[in-house]
Design an enzyme around this catalytic site. Sequence first.
Site, PDB file in Angstrom:
ATOM      1  NE  ARG A   5      -0.220   1.779   5.028  1.00  0.00           N
ATOM      2  CZ  ARG A   5       0.805   1.022   4.637  1.00  0.00           C
ATOM      3  NH1 ARG A   5       1.782   1.537   3.923  1.00  0.00           N
ATOM      4  NH2 ARG A   5       0.859  -0.254   4.979  1.00  0.00           N
ATOM      5  CG  PHE A  47      11.382   2.275  10.305  1.00  0.00           C
ATOM      6  CD1 PHE A  47      11.570   1.112   9.569  1.00  0.00           C
ATOM      7  CD2 PHE A  47      10.084   2.725  10.524  1.00  0.00           C
ATOM      8  CE1 PHE A  47      10.489   0.396   9.072  1.00  0.00           C
ATOM      9  CE2 PHE A  47       8.996   2.021  10.023  1.00  0.00           C
ATOM     10  CZ  PHE A  47       9.202   0.859   9.292  1.00  0.00           C
ATOM     11  CB  VAL A  48      11.339   7.246   6.842  1.00  0.00           C
ATOM     12  CG1 VAL A  48      12.659   7.922   7.156  1.00  0.00           C
ATOM     13  CG2 VAL A  48      11.479   6.302   5.646  1.00  0.00           C
ATOM     14  CE  LYS A  59      -2.037  -2.197   3.480  1.00  0.00           C
ATOM     15  NZ  LYS A  59      -2.823  -2.518   4.711  1.00  0.00           N
ATOM     16  N   GLY A  60       2.133   1.090   0.341  1.00  0.00           N
ATOM     17  CA  GLY A  60       2.990   2.250   0.603  1.00  0.00           C
ATOM     18  C   GLY A  60       3.158   3.211  -0.561  1.00  0.00           C
ATOM     19  CG  ASP A 114      15.137  -1.379   3.879  1.00  0.00           C
ATOM     20  OD1 ASP A 114      16.129  -0.705   4.141  1.00  0.00           O
ATOM     21  OD2 ASP A 114      14.585  -2.123   4.713  1.00  0.00           O
ATOM     22  CD  GLU A 152       8.048  -0.853  -3.177  1.00  0.00           C
ATOM     23  OE1 GLU A 152       7.271  -0.060  -2.600  1.00  0.00           O
ATOM     24  OE2 GLU A 152       8.335  -1.948  -2.682  1.00  0.00           O
ATOM     25  CG  ASP A 153       6.917   2.245   0.165  1.00  0.00           C
ATOM     26  OD1 ASP A 153       7.683   1.408  -0.386  1.00  0.00           O
ATOM     27  OD2 ASP A 153       6.229   1.957   1.163  1.00  0.00           O
TER      28      ASP A 153
HETATM   29  P1  IMP Z   1      12.904  -4.297   0.732  1.00  0.00           P
HETATM   30  O1  IMP Z   1      12.411  -5.570   0.138  1.00  0.00           O
HETATM   31  O2  IMP Z   1      13.750  -4.529   1.940  1.00  0.00           O
HETATM   32  O3  IMP Z   1      13.583  -3.379  -0.266  1.00  0.00           O
HETATM   33  O4  IMP Z   1      11.649  -3.614   1.364  1.00  0.00           O
HETATM   34  C1  IMP Z   1      10.886  -2.669   0.765  1.00  0.00           C
HETATM   35  C2  IMP Z   1       9.641  -2.479   1.613  1.00  0.00           C
HETATM   36  O5  IMP Z   1       9.951  -2.483   3.014  1.00  0.00           O
HETATM   37  C3  IMP Z   1       9.046  -1.122   1.345  1.00  0.00           C
HETATM   38  O6  IMP Z   1       8.116  -1.157   0.293  1.00  0.00           O
HETATM   39  C4  IMP Z   1       8.391  -0.805   2.672  1.00  0.00           C
HETATM   40  O7  IMP Z   1       7.102  -1.366   2.719  1.00  0.00           O
HETATM   41  C5  IMP Z   1       9.238  -1.496   3.697  1.00  0.00           C
HETATM   42  N1  IMP Z   1      10.196  -0.556   4.319  1.00  0.00           N
HETATM   43  C6  IMP Z   1      11.538  -0.568   4.211  1.00  0.00           C
HETATM   44  N2  IMP Z   1      12.096   0.444   4.899  1.00  0.00           N
HETATM   45  C7  IMP Z   1      11.080   1.128   5.450  1.00  0.00           C
HETATM   46  C8  IMP Z   1      11.000   2.299   6.277  1.00  0.00           C
HETATM   47  O8  IMP Z   1      12.000   2.946   6.651  1.00  0.00           O
HETATM   48  N3  IMP Z   1       9.761   2.692   6.645  1.00  0.00           N
HETATM   49  C9  IMP Z   1       8.624   2.036   6.267  1.00  0.00           C
HETATM   50  N4  IMP Z   1       8.645   0.940   5.495  1.00  0.00           N
HETATM   51  C10 IMP Z   1       9.861   0.483   5.090  1.00  0.00           C
HETATM   52 MG    MG Z   2       5.838  -1.434   0.833  1.00  0.00          MG
END
Ligand code: IMP
Ligand code: MG
Length: 179
Positions: free
Chosen positions: A169, A156-157, A47-48, A107, A103-104
């Site tokens: 959100r 963490f944001v 949803k982000g 990470d 994507e939001d």
């Molecule tokens: P990845 O697979 O580790 O790249 O994760 C990506 C997903 O992790 C993002 O779409 C977010 O939903 C979540 N995420 C990663 N870091 C943060 C953060 O700092 N705040 C909130 N959600 C995060």
């Molecule tokens: Mg996400």
Amino acid sequence: MDQDEGKQVRTRVLIPEERIRARIVELGAQIRSDYSDRPIYLIGILKGAVVFLSDLARAIPGPVRIDFMGISSYGRGKTSSGEVKVTKDLDVLLEGADVIVVEDIVDTGVTLTYLAHVLQQRRPRSIQIAALLDKPSRRMRPVQVKYVGFTIPDEFVVGFGLDYAEDFRNLRDVCVVEE
Ligand code: IMP
Ligand code: MG
């Protein structure tokens, strides 16, 4: 009820909404110039990415189509479950389409590595990634993010679509969580 079931959660602004808005306008113009006048399929990851996608779509002049995919990779809190699965698939076929996955935040890169693999099999004409935020210091899988709003440190944001256990959100700024 408290934002985090009794635990005190405070936030501080990292990127104010005016800067976000200005950056998205730049990204929209850049994207349109990269694709000439071809239709662009924005695929938002629920949803982000919803907030970022709705602004980005309106910042891109000319033909834009939108659809959404549901992916679950994180549990309720701040830590990854390590698993990725599709919880809602697209309504459209992507064959021959110019796709931008929206994507939001990128990470570890685990989510997008998996998703890129899934979407490649549908034979789009091209596939790129647009992310509002990038946390490169946390990367575990290499991911090419062509359109990045802001590169941020390992914090963490929340806000502008990003959540902490489904809260925050709706914050207008990107904020850091302080406990
Ligand atoms: P990845 O697979 O580790 O790249 O994760 C990506 C997903 O992790 C993002 O779409 C977010 O939903 C979540 N995420 C990663 N870091 C943060 C953060 O700092 N705040 C909130 N959600 C995060
Ligand atoms: Mg996400």
